[in-house]
Motif scaffolding. Structure first.
Motif, PDB file in Angstrom:
ATOM      1  N   GLY A  14      34.287  36.573 -17.207  1.00  0.00           N
ATOM      2  CA  GLY A  14      34.046  37.350 -18.452  1.00  0.00           C
ATOM      3  C   GLY A  14      34.413  37.012 -20.051  1.00  0.00           C
ATOM      4  O   GLY A  14      34.753  37.417 -21.437  1.00  0.00           O
ATOM      5  N   ILE A  15      36.306  36.351 -19.578  1.00  0.00           N
ATOM      6  CA  ILE A  15      37.032  35.677 -21.059  1.00  0.00           C
ATOM      7  C   ILE A  15      35.349  34.323 -21.877  1.00  0.00           C
ATOM      8  O   ILE A  15      35.773  34.938 -22.793  1.00  0.00           O
ATOM      9  N   ILE A  16      34.821  33.828 -21.132  1.00  0.00           N
ATOM     10  CA  ILE A  16      33.831  32.788 -21.816  1.00  0.00           C
ATOM     11  C   ILE A  16      32.803  33.756 -21.877  1.00  0.00           C
ATOM     12  O   ILE A  16      32.739  33.482 -23.028  1.00  0.00           O
ATOM     13  N   GLY A  17      32.722  34.795 -21.790  1.00  0.00           N
ATOM     14  CA  GLY A  17      31.579  35.530 -22.166  1.00  0.00           C
ATOM     15  C   GLY A  17      32.383  36.409 -22.975  1.00  0.00           C
ATOM     16  O   GLY A  17      31.046  36.291 -24.719  1.00  0.00           O
ATOM     17  N   ALA A  18      33.373  36.363 -23.772  1.00  0.00           N
ATOM     18  CA  ALA A  18      33.519  37.378 -24.715  1.00  0.00           C
ATOM     19  C   ALA A  18      34.063  36.228 -25.884  1.00  0.00           C
ATOM     20  O   ALA A  18      33.653  36.969 -26.733  1.00  0.00           O
ATOM     21  N   ASN A  19      34.605  35.255 -25.377  1.00  0.00           N
ATOM     22  CA  ASN A  19      35.052  33.681 -26.546  1.00  0.00           C
ATOM     23  C   ASN A  19      33.615  33.551 -26.652  1.00  0.00           C
ATOM     24  O   ASN A  19      33.080  33.324 -28.643  1.00  0.00           O
ATOM     25  N   SER A  20      32.194  33.962 -26.454  1.00  0.00           N
ATOM     26  CA  SER A  20      31.277  33.134 -26.640  1.00  0.00           C
ATOM     27  C   SER A  20      30.518  34.391 -28.021  1.00  0.00           C
ATOM     28  O   SER A  20      29.759  33.598 -28.565  1.00  0.00           O
ATOM     29  N   THR A  21      31.234  35.834 -27.751  1.00  0.00           N
ATOM     30  CA  THR A  21      30.321  36.682 -27.841  1.00  0.00           C
ATOM     31  C   THR A  21      31.053  36.605 -29.362  1.00  0.00           C
ATOM     32  O   THR A  21      30.384  36.642 -30.528  1.00  0.00           O
ATOM     33  N   GLY A  22      32.271  36.144 -29.654  1.00  0.00           N
ATOM     34  CA  GLY A  22      33.124  36.082 -30.934  1.00  0.00           C
ATOM     35  C   GLY A  22      32.471  34.770 -31.650  1.00  0.00           C
ATOM     36  O   GLY A  22      33.038  34.655 -32.988  1.00  0.00           O
ATOM     37  N   LEU A  23      32.157  33.806 -31.034  1.00  0.00           N
ATOM     38  CA  LEU A  23      31.809  32.223 -32.022  1.00  0.00           C
ATOM     39  C   LEU A  23      30.478  33.076 -32.079  1.00  0.00           C
ATOM     40  O   LEU A  23      30.202  32.302 -33.227  1.00  0.00           O
ATOM     41  N   PHE A  24      29.167  33.174 -31.195  1.00  0.00           N
ATOM     42  CA  PHE A  24      28.027  33.596 -32.280  1.00  0.00           C
ATOM     43  C   PHE A  24      27.580  34.961 -32.996  1.00  0.00           C
ATOM     44  O   PHE A  24      26.890  34.768 -34.006  1.00  0.00           O
ATOM     45  N   PHE A  25      28.307  35.626 -32.932  1.00  0.00           N
ATOM     46  CA  PHE A  25      28.543  37.061 -33.794  1.00  0.00           C
ATOM     47  C   PHE A  25      30.012  37.237 -34.345  1.00  0.00           C
ATOM     48  O   PHE A  25      30.816  38.187 -34.086  1.00  0.00           O
ATOM     49  N   LYS A  26      30.168  36.370 -35.429  1.00  0.00           N
ATOM     50  CA  LYS A  26      31.854  36.628 -35.934  1.00  0.00           C
ATOM     51  C   LYS A  26      32.050  37.864 -36.670  1.00  0.00           C
ATOM     52  O   LYS A  26      33.310  38.660 -36.599  1.00  0.00           O
ATOM     53  N   LYS A  27      30.518  39.258 -36.750  1.00  0.00           N
ATOM     54  CA  LYS A  27      31.131  40.106 -36.957  1.00  0.00           C
ATOM     55  C   LYS A  27      32.110  41.447 -36.102  1.00  0.00           C
ATOM     56  O   LYS A  27      33.162  41.856 -36.833  1.00  0.00           O
ATOM     57  N   TYR A  28      31.737  40.460 -34.624  1.00  0.00           N
ATOM     58  CA  TYR A  28      32.958  41.377 -33.505  1.00  0.00           C
ATOM     59  C   TYR A  28      34.020  40.721 -32.650  1.00  0.00           C
ATOM     60  O   TYR A  28      34.629  41.169 -32.308  1.00  0.00           O
ATOM     61  N   SER A  29      34.194  39.406 -33.455  1.00  0.00           N
ATOM     62  CA  SER A  29      35.108  38.427 -33.277  1.00  0.00           C
ATOM     63  C   SER A  29      36.739  39.169 -33.808  1.00  0.00           C
ATOM     64  O   SER A  29      36.810  39.610 -34.556  1.00  0.00           O
TER      65      SER A  29
END
Length: 103
Positions: A14-29
């Motif tokens: 889950g942590i990997i999923g959240a951090n990869s989301t923040g990495l690929f979609f900067k507006k959600y980070s």
């Protein structure tokens, strides 16, 4: 593996999923720490609520060995939980910040 180890791996995914989301979609980070916290809570929430359908850590280890299909499903749900938590929290933060401008 034990139930506890599977639970910890689910949280890590889950942590990997959240951090990869923040990495690929900067507006959600929310940054590394914010995304990590969102990933923990998102994966735990998804596994606790949706895991009752038969892929909780206890169900994965019910036979005494790891059921790989259930573990893969558990991992996918944990990843999606981290991803969804970051997006939902970002939308919620944007809504709260928007309402602060009028006060």
């Amino acid at each position: 593996m034990t139930d506890t180890l599977i639970s910890l791996l689910s949280i890590l995914i889950g942590i990997i999923g959240a951090n990869s989301t923040g990495l690929f979609f900067k507006k959600y980070s929310f940054g590394l720490i914010g995304n990590t916290i969102a990933g923990v809570f998102g994966s735990v929430f998804f596994i606790k609520s949706i895991g009752r359908l038969g892929f909780s850590p206890q169900d994965i280890m019910q036979t005494g060995s790891v059921d790989t299909y259930l573990f893969a499903l558990n991992s996918l749900v944990s990843f999606c939980g981290g991803l969804a938590a970051v997006i939902v929290l970002s939308k919620l933060a944007a809504k709260f910040n928007k309402s602060d401008k009028f006060n």
